[in-house]
Design an enzyme around this catalytic site. Sequence first.
Site, PDB file in Angstrom:
ATOM      1  N   ASP A 188       0.869  -1.179   0.000  1.00  0.00           N
ATOM      2  CA  ASP A 188       0.000   0.000   0.000  1.00  0.00           C
ATOM      3  C   ASP A 188       0.906   1.229   0.000  1.00  0.00           C
ATOM      4  OD1 ASP A 188      -2.326   1.632   0.292  1.00  0.00           O
ATOM      5  OD2 ASP A 188      -1.920   1.798   2.425  1.00  0.00           O
ATOM      6  N   SER A 189       0.298   2.380  -0.268  1.00  0.00           N
ATOM      7  CA  SER A 189       1.038   3.632  -0.185  1.00  0.00           C
ATOM      8  C   SER A 189       1.453   3.939   1.255  1.00  0.00           C
ATOM      9  CB  SER A 189       0.163   4.767  -0.708  1.00  0.00           C
ATOM     10  OG  SER A 189      -1.065   4.773  -0.010  1.00  0.00           O
ATOM     11  N   CYS A 218      -3.739  -0.953  -2.012  1.00  0.00           N
ATOM     12  CA  CYS A 218      -4.040   0.452  -2.296  1.00  0.00           C
ATOM     13  C   CYS A 218      -4.989   0.549  -3.502  1.00  0.00           C
ATOM     14  CB  CYS A 218      -2.729   1.156  -2.607  1.00  0.00           C
ATOM     15  SG  CYS A 218      -2.917   2.890  -3.005  1.00  0.00           S
ATOM     16  N   GLU A 225      -6.568   9.062   9.315  1.00  0.00           N
ATOM     17  CA  GLU A 225      -5.226   9.005   9.917  1.00  0.00           C
ATOM     18  C   GLU A 225      -5.206   9.748  11.253  1.00  0.00           C
ATOM     19  OE1 GLU A 225      -1.845   9.443   7.413  1.00  0.00           O
ATOM     20  OE2 GLU A 225      -2.497   7.623   6.374  1.00  0.00           O
ATOM     21  N   CYS A 279     -11.248   2.820  -0.908  1.00  0.00           N
ATOM     22  CA  CYS A 279      -9.982   3.350  -0.390  1.00  0.00           C
ATOM     23  C   CYS A 279      -9.624   2.568   0.867  1.00  0.00           C
ATOM     24  CB  CYS A 279     -10.137   4.840  -0.075  1.00  0.00           C
ATOM     25  SG  CYS A 279      -8.683   5.579   0.681  1.00  0.00           S
ATOM     26  N   HIS A 291      -8.446   3.499   3.577  1.00  0.00           N
ATOM     27  CA  HIS A 291      -8.702   4.156   4.865  1.00  0.00           C
ATOM     28  C   HIS A 291     -10.174   4.143   5.296  1.00  0.00           C
ATOM     29  CE1 HIS A 291      -4.692   5.517   4.122  1.00  0.00           C
ATOM     30  NE2 HIS A 291      -4.679   6.344   5.147  1.00  0.00           N
TER      31      HIS A 291
HETATM   32  N1  DGL Z   1      -4.037   3.813  -0.109  1.00  0.00           N
HETATM   33  C1  DGL Z   1      -4.733   4.853  -0.823  1.00  0.00           C
HETATM   34  C2  DGL Z   1      -5.946   4.239  -1.542  1.00  0.00           C
HETATM   35  O1  DGL Z   1      -6.487   3.235  -1.131  1.00  0.00           O
HETATM   36  C3  DGL Z   1      -5.157   5.985   0.098  1.00  0.00           C
HETATM   37  C4  DGL Z   1      -3.990   6.804   0.625  1.00  0.00           C
HETATM   38  C5  DGL Z   1      -3.211   7.493  -0.463  1.00  0.00           C
HETATM   39  O2  DGL Z   1      -3.733   8.438  -1.095  1.00  0.00           O
HETATM   40  O3  DGL Z   1      -2.082   7.089  -0.702  1.00  0.00           O
HETATM   41  O4  DGL Z   1      -6.356   4.745  -2.555  1.00  0.00           O
END
Ligand code: DGL
Length: 284
Positions: free
Chosen positions: A8-9, A71, A150, A193, A195
Amino acid sequence: MQPIGVFDSGLGGLTVVRALTEELPGESVVYLGDTARLPYGTKGAETVVRYSRLSARFLLRHDIKMLLVACNTASAYALETLQGEAAVPVLGAVEPGASEAVAASRAGRVGVIGTLGTVRSGSYVRAIAALDPHVKVTTLACPLFVPLAEEGWLGGADGDGDLEGRAATAIAERYLGELRAREPELDVIVLGCTHYPLLRPLLARVAEGLWRRPVALVDSAGAMARAAERELARLGLLALPAGPRAPGEALHCFLTDEARFAELGARFLGHPLERVERVDLPAT
Ligand code: DGL
């Protein structure tokens, strides 16, 4: 007994690991959070593909049996590239979320919320059209939801409570109010997403208030974990639980930046991270 690779990012992808280990307690996971380059959601396609290839290559050096692109933004932009390059099955977040949404919608009207990149890519629209061209899809980018999750300003199911809860509620009302104006008939919203599962109680409450009826929320993290389980079973690669495990055995976490990892890791995973290493990703 090879591990599953998940990237993931940042740490939000631990919502996928959480769903995965709930569904499949016998599996081990090697996780890469590219926290140094977060967010991906506001970046352009080429950048996200470049970062995603570096993350995938790092995990492929860890003898993984499957790669999960937790992600949504990376799935939206880079899945096909990664599938073309990896020697193991590669699953993204978009198709599993899209197919659970199509199955859940009686009205044939689905909303998708995600980052700017996920929405701009059109990937959910294409995935849903491929499953059922009669389903109408309305997408909306909700960039403030990532920092909200977050920060732990989650609002919750029971009302506004404190100032943080009221702020979270106001932001959710602003975004979902726009979605409601654009598609009053929808009966399913995809949380597209990493999050958003943390905001689920808030989003369910706000959506019910706006649409004046329950709206089903499809969580792409849970959908992805279920898709991984089906694919591992199909390939005969499922690891069955084999008794208690030592700390850190089930999840080995690599991060490209260590700031706030303990707080955020526990928030997204549901319990503290036990085995964490900081890494620099090679440039090629
Ligand atoms: N992990 C990203 C997503 O699911 C969200 C956080 C980011 O923008 O890197 O799209």
